[in-house]
Design an enzyme around this catalytic site. Sequence first.
Site, mmCIF file in Angstrom:
data_model
loop_
_atom_site.group_PDB
_atom_site.id
_atom_site.type_symbol
_atom_site.label_atom_id
_atom_site.label_comp_id
_atom_site.label_asym_id
_atom_site.label_seq_id
_atom_site.Cartn_x
_atom_site.Cartn_y
_atom_site.Cartn_z
ATOM 1 N N CYS A 227 -2.258 1.628 8.776
ATOM 2 C CA CYS A 227 -1.346 0.980 7.845
ATOM 3 C C CYS A 227 -1.544 -0.528 7.790
ATOM 4 O O CYS A 227 -1.748 -1.195 8.781
ATOM 5 C CB CYS A 227 0.096 1.379 8.141
ATOM 6 S SG CYS A 227 0.980 0.376 9.288
ATOM 7 N N CYS B 101 5.340 -7.135 8.196
ATOM 8 C CA CYS B 101 6.331 -6.548 9.098
ATOM 9 C C CYS B 101 6.608 -7.524 10.230
ATOM 10 O O CYS B 101 5.704 -8.203 10.717
ATOM 11 C CB CYS B 101 5.823 -5.226 9.670
ATOM 12 S SG CYS B 101 7.036 -4.432 10.751
ATOM 13 N N CYS C 170 -1.108 -2.282 15.125
ATOM 14 C CA CYS C 170 -0.824 -2.109 13.692
ATOM 15 C C CYS C 170 -1.261 -3.318 12.871
ATOM 16 O O CYS C 170 -0.953 -4.460 13.218
ATOM 17 C CB CYS C 170 0.675 -1.877 13.518
ATOM 18 S SG CYS C 170 1.178 -1.890 11.808
ATOM 19 N N CYS D 15 2.813 8.446 1.431
ATOM 20 C CA CYS D 15 3.356 7.554 2.460
ATOM 21 C C CYS D 15 3.657 6.216 1.792
ATOM 22 O O CYS D 15 2.753 5.568 1.259
ATOM 23 C CB CYS D 15 2.303 7.408 3.562
ATOM 24 S SG CYS D 15 2.756 6.207 4.799
ATOM 25 N N CYS E 11 3.925 -4.546 16.268
ATOM 26 C CA CYS E 11 3.312 -3.551 17.160
ATOM 27 C C CYS E 11 1.827 -3.898 17.276
ATOM 28 O O CYS E 11 1.174 -4.185 16.274
ATOM 29 C CB CYS E 11 3.489 -2.139 16.601
ATOM 30 S SG CYS E 11 5.214 -1.716 16.359
ATOM 31 N N GLU F 57 0.822 -1.205 0.000
ATOM 32 C CA GLU F 57 0.000 0.000 0.000
ATOM 33 C C GLU F 57 0.862 1.264 0.000
ATOM 34 O O GLU F 57 1.960 1.273 0.538
ATOM 35 C CB GLU F 57 -0.821 0.064 1.294
ATOM 36 C CG GLU F 57 -1.665 -1.140 1.545
ATOM 37 C CD GLU F 57 -2.296 -1.126 2.939
ATOM 38 O OE1 GLU F 57 -2.982 -2.096 3.261
ATOM 39 O OE2 GLU F 57 -2.078 -0.160 3.700
HETATM 40 S S1 SF4 Z 1 3.923 0.101 13.330
HETATM 41 FE FE1 SF4 Z 1 3.416 -1.708 12.082
HETATM 42 S S2 SF4 Z 1 4.669 -1.506 10.254
HETATM 43 FE FE2 SF4 Z 1 5.539 -0.123 11.788
HETATM 44 S S3 SF4 Z 1 7.111 -1.355 12.843
HETATM 45 FE FE3 SF4 Z 1 5.223 -1.619 14.028
HETATM 46 S S4 SF4 Z 1 4.288 -3.492 13.173
HETATM 47 FE FE4 SF4 Z 1 5.814 -2.780 11.703
#
Ligand code: SF4
Length: 363
Positions: free
Chosen positions: A348, A119, A126, A112, A123, A95
């Site tokens: 995201c 990932c 997220c 962005c 987090c 994206e």
């Molecule tokens: S916010 Fe999401 S994309 Fe960014 S480092 Fe944490 S898990 Fe990964």
Amino acid sequence: MERLSVDSIFSQSLESLQDQFALWGEPRWRAGQLMEWIYRKFAGGFDECSNLSKPLRAKLKEKYSFSLAPLVTVTGQEHETRKFLWKLEDGNLVESVLIPAGSEEGGRHTLCVSTQVGCAYGCRFCASGRSGFVRDLTAAEIVGQFLGAEAWHRRQSGAKDDRLLSNIVVMGMGEPLSNYENLMRALSIINAPWGGNLGARKITISTSGLAPQIRRLAGEEPQYRLAISLHAAEDAVRDQIMPVNRKYPLNELLAACEAYQRAKGRMISFEYILIDRLNDTPRQCDLLAGIARRFHAHVNLIPFNKVDGCAFRCPPPDVIQGFFAHLQKRGISVTLRQKKGGDINAACGQLRLRKMGEGELSR
Ligand code: SF4
């Protein structure tokens, strides 16, 4: 990790092309003509480069690919945040989000961009972290998001010389600093006068807090801006929502930020997603104010955007306003992002996750 597009034309520097042209017995300056076709005229293929000879175009086609990831979906309305979903050569989806940059930028936009498929950092607020890490994007795939957005704009507007993008934030799917080499290569192309020609101060790299890579970035020449995804102002809270904090706790992260600031000046900002009853307390607000003051840094408050399968909630409006007002009262430069993106899955990684759920992902 250059896997798919090692010979993509979009990962080449002017110098490397000049060397290649010289090897072919072509004048080196012709490489500049090709870059103009790519980064000024946003050509769709070598055959559009009409001032390059046919034999040269044939050699280029043999050596380099000139293919941008096709657009699967665009969501959002004009003058609002839009989200692009691109399908990569191997079927993976990534994206990019297009954000109106405000009237002072003359109607131009911030893009962005993503740097990884999925990932590894997990987090808890997220969407990108929820499906795990798949792979790094190549430099060409990162540059391709920039070119793809400009090409989309030209198709929409019919304008030939009108540029869409005034800023880049590297804040999409993935942890940018864990794909360091490809990111640096892509940004050097987007930044170069012969390439995207976007000033380094118009480019912001975001990180969840990879302290060693922040120190490494401090030693790079371009003056990129750095945004720290802070989201909590003490380890006890940050540990709960960002696993990276156990590896690089706040004192280590902030020491790396100091090193960056010593090298670059005031180029740091802090991102802070407000989550109900977790990091929205008066104590967190005071601690955040202390950190922001120490760095003379701007704070960007972002009310939590619902993520499928995540139990966190956005704080009530009065708590958000109170947090914001308290930072202002403490003299902190702070902005509160309006909740615009929820209905287009702008948190995201969400659009990708939903498309994967609909079977868009080919593997
Ligand atoms: S916010 Fe999401 S994309 Fe960014 S480092 Fe944490 S898990 Fe990964």
